[in-house]
Design a protein around this motif. Structure first.
Motif, mmCIF file in Angstrom:
data_model
loop_
_atom_site.group_PDB
_atom_site.id
_atom_site.type_symbol
_atom_site.label_atom_id
_atom_site.label_comp_id
_atom_site.label_asym_id
_atom_site.label_seq_id
_atom_site.Cartn_x
_atom_site.Cartn_y
_atom_site.Cartn_z
ATOM 1 N N LEU A 1 0.821 -1.214 0.000
ATOM 2 C CA LEU A 1 0.000 0.000 0.000
ATOM 3 C C LEU A 1 0.852 1.259 0.000
ATOM 4 N N LEU A 2 1.927 1.268 0.779
ATOM 5 C CA LEU A 2 2.803 2.432 0.823
ATOM 6 C C LEU A 2 3.545 2.612 -0.496
ATOM 7 N N SER A 3 3.854 1.513 -1.162
ATOM 8 C CA SER A 3 4.512 1.601 -2.468
ATOM 9 C C SER A 3 3.586 2.197 -3.519
ATOM 10 N N MET A 4 2.301 1.884 -3.421
ATOM 11 C CA MET A 4 1.345 2.367 -4.417
ATOM 12 C C MET A 4 0.976 3.831 -4.194
ATOM 13 N N ASN A 5 0.588 4.187 -2.977
ATOM 14 C CA ASN A 5 0.200 5.567 -2.673
ATOM 15 C C ASN A 5 0.326 5.786 -1.171
ATOM 16 N N ALA A 6 1.490 6.244 -0.758
ATOM 17 C CA ALA A 6 1.786 6.363 0.662
ATOM 18 C C ALA A 6 0.881 7.376 1.367
ATOM 19 N N VAL A 7 0.683 8.532 0.742
ATOM 20 C CA VAL A 7 -0.092 9.587 1.380
ATOM 21 C C VAL A 7 -1.541 9.152 1.606
ATOM 22 N N ARG A 8 -2.107 8.497 0.610
ATOM 23 C CA ARG A 8 -3.486 8.034 0.743
ATOM 24 C C ARG A 8 -3.597 6.987 1.858
ATOM 25 N N CYS A 9 -2.634 6.096 1.899
ATOM 26 C CA CYS A 9 -2.644 5.040 2.923
ATOM 27 C C CYS A 9 -2.542 5.652 4.327
ATOM 28 N N VAL A 10 -1.622 6.582 4.497
ATOM 29 C CA VAL A 10 -1.434 7.219 5.804
ATOM 30 C C VAL A 10 -2.683 7.976 6.235
ATOM 31 N N THR A 11 -3.359 8.615 5.287
ATOM 32 C CA THR A 11 -4.513 9.460 5.600
ATOM 33 C C THR A 11 -5.769 8.654 5.885
ATOM 34 N N VAL B 1 -17.153 -9.930 17.219
ATOM 35 C CA VAL B 1 -15.948 -9.470 17.911
ATOM 36 C C VAL B 1 -14.700 -10.129 17.347
ATOM 37 N N VAL B 2 -14.763 -11.428 17.094
ATOM 38 C CA VAL B 2 -13.606 -12.137 16.530
ATOM 39 C C VAL B 2 -13.252 -11.563 15.161
ATOM 40 N N VAL B 3 -14.263 -11.306 14.339
ATOM 41 C CA VAL B 3 -14.024 -10.710 13.021
ATOM 42 C C VAL B 3 -13.413 -9.329 13.166
ATOM 43 N N ILE B 4 -13.962 -8.541 14.083
ATOM 44 C CA ILE B 4 -13.460 -7.183 14.299
ATOM 45 C C ILE B 4 -12.017 -7.215 14.793
ATOM 46 N N ILE B 5 -11.693 -8.126 15.723
ATOM 47 C CA ILE B 5 -10.329 -8.230 16.243
ATOM 48 C C ILE B 5 -9.361 -8.602 15.126
ATOM 49 N N PHE B 6 -9.788 -9.502 14.242
ATOM 50 C CA PHE B 6 -8.954 -9.887 13.105
ATOM 51 C C PHE B 6 -8.673 -8.671 12.208
ATOM 52 N N VAL B 7 -9.722 -7.903 11.913
ATOM 53 C CA VAL B 7 -9.557 -6.706 11.082
ATOM 54 C C VAL B 7 -8.669 -5.683 11.795
ATOM 55 N N LEU B 8 -8.870 -5.529 13.112
ATOM 56 C CA LEU B 8 -8.034 -4.602 13.879
ATOM 57 C C LEU B 8 -6.561 -4.996 13.808
ATOM 58 N N GLY B 9 -6.291 -6.292 13.850
ATOM 59 C CA GLY B 9 -4.912 -6.751 13.762
ATOM 60 C C GLY B 9 -4.275 -6.354 12.444
ATOM 61 N N ILE B 10 -5.019 -6.533 11.352
ATOM 62 C CA ILE B 10 -4.506 -6.141 10.033
ATOM 63 C C ILE B 10 -4.261 -4.635 9.986
ATOM 64 N N LEU B 11 -5.237 -3.862 10.453
ATOM 65 C CA LEU B 11 -5.116 -2.401 10.427
ATOM 66 C C LEU B 11 -3.976 -1.918 11.306
ATOM 67 N N ALA B 12 -3.776 -2.563 12.449
ATOM 68 C CA ALA B 12 -2.684 -2.173 13.343
ATOM 69 C C ALA B 12 -1.325 -2.408 12.678
ATOM 70 N N GLY B 13 -1.205 -3.515 11.929
ATOM 71 C CA GLY B 13 0.032 -3.773 11.204
ATOM 72 C C GLY B 13 0.304 -2.714 10.156
ATOM 73 N N ILE B 14 -0.747 -2.338 9.419
ATOM 74 C CA ILE B 14 -0.600 -1.280 8.406
ATOM 75 C C ILE B 14 -0.270 0.044 9.075
ATOM 76 N N ALA B 15 -0.989 0.374 10.152
ATOM 77 C CA ALA B 15 -0.804 1.659 10.829
ATOM 78 C C ALA B 15 0.605 1.809 11.388
ATOM 79 N N SER B 16 1.176 0.725 11.905
ATOM 80 C CA SER B 16 2.541 0.800 12.446
ATOM 81 C C SER B 16 3.536 1.183 11.359
ATOM 82 N N ASN B 17 3.389 0.579 10.191
ATOM 83 C CA ASN B 17 4.241 0.949 9.054
ATOM 84 C C ASN B 17 4.002 2.395 8.638
ATOM 85 N N ASN B 18 2.731 2.806 8.638
ATOM 86 C CA ASN B 18 2.398 4.194 8.287
ATOM 87 C C ASN B 18 3.072 5.186 9.217
#
Length: 410
Positions: free
Chosen positions: A270-280, A303-320
């Motif tokens: 995502l950062l390779s494609m469009n970093a600013v959009r991803c960060v925002t 809740v399990v589905v939400i936690i799974f999605v949160l995990g993915i988003l947290a990984g992306i956000a840390s890189n951001n």
């Protein structure tokens, strides 16, 4: 012939990134692994569990305080030398912890390597980016983040299993073995990595004069406070709000951790494609998911589905978050990565405290509101950061990282 040379360079860069990732895994494993064995530490040294908690708290405090300074002080040192010094120190300190019968010695043995923690992790981000070239740098940095996630996800349960089946000493020997293996790999496969252009300390500190740097620091602090403020109480949330067993809680936390690794992989793309959009955009998505968790916290499957999605988003956000700091200070990447580690740790501390207050004055469900408030603040600072200056493209920022503090191999 040129193609063969490029392929050889790519293979060498890939091996270097793998070793850096393994090194980060060993270091984070040493830091976080003890979280799951505090009762065993208390029993081994005949102390209380809160006293045993100093093995975690002291390490984290030193990392937070030294993160802005230590990477800058070591920014002129050969990268390979830094890697060997850090890994050697971590290996030796874990061996000391394994064989001592003094809790004071254990604390000292954990305090010393904690000063080098931000040096290695900061350097790993910088070296990974430079070794992969400007096009592949986001993915290389994302791979290093996998080491961070794996250290947290696998470190705690594996260490807990070893300590429960054997002893505290064996758990420390496990830490030592992981770091020793990476140390040997570094000796055998990593060439000399001297710094080509040695930036003065004044030049590096000069990035603090820019408003965009402080806006990035505050954005990282707020968003990390949101993510880890709630994460600190996720187990309690699952137990008291969702009302599931401790066994199932452990499984859900593992799902979160594995999803975090997936998020790190996606972040590189995502950062390779469009970093600013991803960060925002990611903070807004996080806000929507946390709001959903607040509303649906009593239902297991959502809740399990939400936690799974949160995990993915947290990984992306840390890189951001790492990206926006280096984007704000491309002329001093080592110092910038140190600022990232410091602000991230500060966010964790502040977020845990504030979300804890929501639990104290209301109940565990309202810890999510603390995360939502921090996300609002983080979105504001990202907006200000975007207005302060036209953000560099991912290729431009990584080109700067590659050219300014770069190194050559021998």
């Amino acid at each position: 012939m040129k193609r063969e040379n490029n392929q050889h360079a790519g293979n060498a860069g890939g091996l270097l990134v793998f070793i850096l990732t393994a090194g980060v895994f060993g270091i984070i494993n040493t830091e976080m692994g003890v979280v799951g064995i505090l009762p065993q530490i208390a029993e081994t040294f005949q102390i209380s569990v809160p006293d045993a908690g100093w093995t975690v708290g002291l390490f984290a405090l030193i990392v937070a305080l030294s993160a802005p300074v230590m990477p800058m002080l070591f920014s002129r040192v050969n990268r390979r030398t830094v890697m060997l010094l850090t890994l050697g120190t971590f290996t030796l300190s874990n061996l000391v912890s394994a064989f001592t019968d003094s809790f004071t010695v254990v604390l000292i043995a954990r305090a010393i390597p904690a000063f080098l923690h931000p040096v290695y992790v900061s350097m790993a981000f910088t070296v990974a980016a430079a070794s992969a070239g400007k096009a592949g740098a986001p993915k290389a940095v994302a791979r290093v983040f996998i080491g961070v996630s794996a250290g947290m996800v696998l470190g705690v349960p594996v260490t807990s299993f070893i300590a429960s089946m054997a002893s505290f000493s064996m758990a420390m020997l496990f830490f030592a073995a992981v770091n020793a293996v990476v140390l040997v790999a570094t000796l055998l496969f990593v060439p000399s990595l001297p710094v080509r252009e040695r930036l003065s300390y004044g030049t590096q500190l000069g990035v603090l004069k820019k408003a965009v740097t402080w806006q990035a620091i505050l954005a990282v602090t707020m968003i990390n406070a949101a993510m880890f403020g709630f994460f600190s109480y996720m187990s309690d949330y699952l137990r008291t709000v969702t009302e599931i067993s401790y066994t199932l809680i452990g499984m859900v936390l593992l799902v979160y951790g594995l999803a975090n690794i997936v998020g790190n992989v996606l972040a590189g793309r995502l950062l390779s494609m469009n970093a600013v959009r991803c960060v925002t955009l990611i903070p807004f998505v996080l806000f929507a998911v946390y709001a959903s968790l607040f509303l649906l916290g009593g239902w297991l499957v959502p809740v399990v589905v939400i936690i799974f999605v949160l995990g993915i988003l947290a990984g992306i956000a840390s890189n951001n978050m790492q990206y926006i700091i280096t984007d704000a200070a491309p002329e001093a990447p080592d110092f910038a990565n140190g600022l990232f580690l410091a602000s991230a740790n500060l966010g964790t501390t502040v977020g845990t405290a504030v979300c804890g207050l929501f639990i104290t004055f209301f109940n565990t469900r309202y810890s999510v509101l603390g995360a939502l408030l921090f996300l609002v603040a983080g979105i504001v600072f990202i907006f200000l950061r975007n207005r302060s200056s036209k953000p560099l493209s991912s290729s431009q920022i990584l080109k700067n990282i590659h050219e300014q503090p770069s190194f050559r191999t021998h």
